[in-house]
Design a protein around this motif. Structure first.
Motif, mmCIF file in Angstrom:
data_model
loop_
_atom_site.group_PDB
_atom_site.id
_atom_site.type_symbol
_atom_site.label_atom_id
_atom_site.label_comp_id
_atom_site.label_asym_id
_atom_site.label_seq_id
_atom_site.Cartn_x
_atom_site.Cartn_y
_atom_site.Cartn_z
ATOM 1 N N UNK A 68 0.946 -1.142 0.158
ATOM 2 C CA UNK A 68 0.039 0.042 -0.043
ATOM 3 C C UNK A 68 0.843 1.259 -0.100
ATOM 4 N N UNK A 69 0.822 1.874 -0.975
ATOM 5 C CA UNK A 69 1.830 3.121 -1.286
ATOM 6 C C UNK A 69 0.778 4.301 -1.653
ATOM 7 N N UNK A 70 1.049 5.574 -1.086
ATOM 8 C CA UNK A 70 0.122 6.376 -1.491
ATOM 9 C C UNK A 70 0.270 7.138 -2.887
ATOM 10 N N UNK A 71 -0.572 7.866 -3.584
ATOM 11 C CA UNK A 71 -0.565 8.345 -4.731
ATOM 12 C C UNK A 71 0.956 9.388 -5.068
ATOM 13 N N UNK A 72 1.146 10.213 -3.954
ATOM 14 C CA UNK A 72 2.178 11.093 -4.034
ATOM 15 C C UNK A 72 3.536 10.273 -4.202
ATOM 16 N N UNK A 73 3.618 9.201 -3.231
ATOM 17 C CA UNK A 73 4.828 8.414 -3.128
ATOM 18 C C UNK A 73 5.042 7.533 -4.693
ATOM 19 N N UNK A 74 3.933 7.233 -5.222
ATOM 20 C CA UNK A 74 4.179 6.455 -6.324
ATOM 21 C C UNK A 74 4.288 7.242 -7.535
ATOM 22 N N UNK A 75 3.601 8.378 -7.682
ATOM 23 C CA UNK A 75 4.010 9.317 -8.558
ATOM 24 C C UNK A 75 5.693 9.987 -8.561
ATOM 25 N N UNK A 76 6.012 10.194 -7.314
ATOM 26 C CA UNK A 76 7.377 10.780 -7.674
ATOM 27 C C UNK A 76 8.405 9.499 -7.877
ATOM 28 N N UNK A 77 8.018 8.217 -7.480
ATOM 29 C CA UNK A 77 8.800 7.271 -7.609
ATOM 30 C C UNK A 77 8.904 6.786 -9.223
ATOM 31 N N UNK A 78 7.793 6.886 -10.047
ATOM 32 C CA UNK A 78 7.833 6.461 -11.341
ATOM 33 C C UNK A 78 8.273 7.750 -12.121
ATOM 34 N N UNK A 79 8.374 9.113 -11.652
ATOM 35 C CA UNK A 79 8.787 10.150 -12.268
ATOM 36 C C UNK A 79 10.274 10.447 -11.943
ATOM 37 N N UNK A 80 10.790 9.572 -10.836
ATOM 38 C CA UNK A 80 12.249 10.178 -10.719
ATOM 39 C C UNK A 80 13.166 9.514 -11.686
ATOM 40 N N UNK A 102 1.138 8.673 -19.269
ATOM 41 C CA UNK A 102 1.553 7.571 -19.867
ATOM 42 C C UNK A 102 3.106 7.837 -20.162
ATOM 43 N N UNK A 103 3.698 8.641 -20.218
ATOM 44 C CA UNK A 103 5.260 8.898 -20.376
ATOM 45 C C UNK A 103 5.839 8.054 -19.380
ATOM 46 N N UNK A 104 5.337 8.110 -18.021
ATOM 47 C CA UNK A 104 6.127 7.358 -17.023
ATOM 48 C C UNK A 104 5.325 6.239 -16.515
ATOM 49 N N UNK A 105 4.244 5.339 -17.324
ATOM 50 C CA UNK A 105 3.882 4.467 -17.084
ATOM 51 C C UNK A 105 2.926 4.348 -15.968
#
Length: 243
Positions: A68-80, A102-105
């Motif tokens: 369970x990972x929050x949206x902010x953490x997931x978004x930051x991870x995939x855009x890092x 889509x660019x960052x899946x």
């Protein structure tokens, strides 16, 4: 076998199914919580059985990460940028109140709200008019009725009242909406499962489901190469090929 790829040839020669050929290969899918994974599993089943039967083999290669990972953490991870190679090997699926990238899946679930809230919103729609009489006839077999729905919605509406009370008392309400919504959803999960089924087949949901399918298709195609998966295991729809 039109335009076969390497994996299709190997399966044809050896008699293997796709699940055997890719036994130890999968694409990790990250979501926000259990409710999202519950909805996503049924959503993918619906797509593979109704909207796009060619998705069935590819669906089996998607692995839901039990975290369970929050949206902010997931978004930051995939855009890092430094994590780019790792995130490009995975797919991120956020709740419907988030934006796709889509660019960052990164893909947002259909529905416009988190699963633990969107079905309460749809249930209110089911309560109005005669267009949804078939739903109420169906749920009667499970012991549910509009009276049940009314009680469920009262419980859902009480969440806003509880939050207002906390604010009036000067106490923090950070994350309270999410906590109470999840508790409400879990308490009435059996009934919401029937509401979820109605939402999936509802005509008003189809455009959002197709959009989600198209975004997932694009993400799968890009991610497959990083996992040594022949992307043609998920063929284009006839309409896509014609376009």
């Amino acid at each position: 076998m039109p335009d076969p790829g390497p994996s299709h040839i190997e399966m044809h020669l050896s008699g293997l199914q796709a699940s055997s050929l890719y036994r130890n290969i999968f694409i990790p899918v990250y979501t926000e919580d259990d409710e999202a994974r519950f909805f996503l599993q049924h959503l993918l089943d619906y797509i593979s059985k109704t909207l796009d039967t060619g998705f069935a083999s590819a669906k089996n290669l998607l692995h839901f990460v039990e975290a369970n990972i929050g949206s902010d953490a997931l978004t930051s991870l995939f855009r890092d940028l430094k994590m780019n190679q790792s995130s490009m090997r995975s797919i991120c699926i956020l709740d419907g109140d988030q934006m796709s990238d889509p660019k960052h899946h990164i893909i947002a679930l259909p529905g416009g709200s988190p699963p633990d809230r969107m079905f309460s919103i749809f249930l209110r729609e089911l309560m109005t008019g005669e267009a949804h009489n078939a739903f109420w006839h169906e749920v009667q077999a499970f012991g549910y009725s509009k009276l049940t729905a009314s009680d469920v919605l009262k419980d859902f509406d009480s969440i806003a009242e509880k939050i207002a009370e906390e604010k009036s008392a000067g106490r923090s309400t950070h994350g309270l909406q999410r906590i109470l919504s999840k508790a409400h959803f879990k308490e009435h999960r059996a009934f919401y499962d029937l509401v979820r089924k109605a939402w999936l087949v509802n005509e008003g949901s189809q455009a959002a489901i197709r959009k989600f399918r198209n975004e997932l298709f694009a993400a799968f195609k890009k991610t497959a190469a990083f996992r040594s998966i022949d992307a043609r295991i998920w063929p284009q729809l006839t309409t896509e090929a014609a376009a």
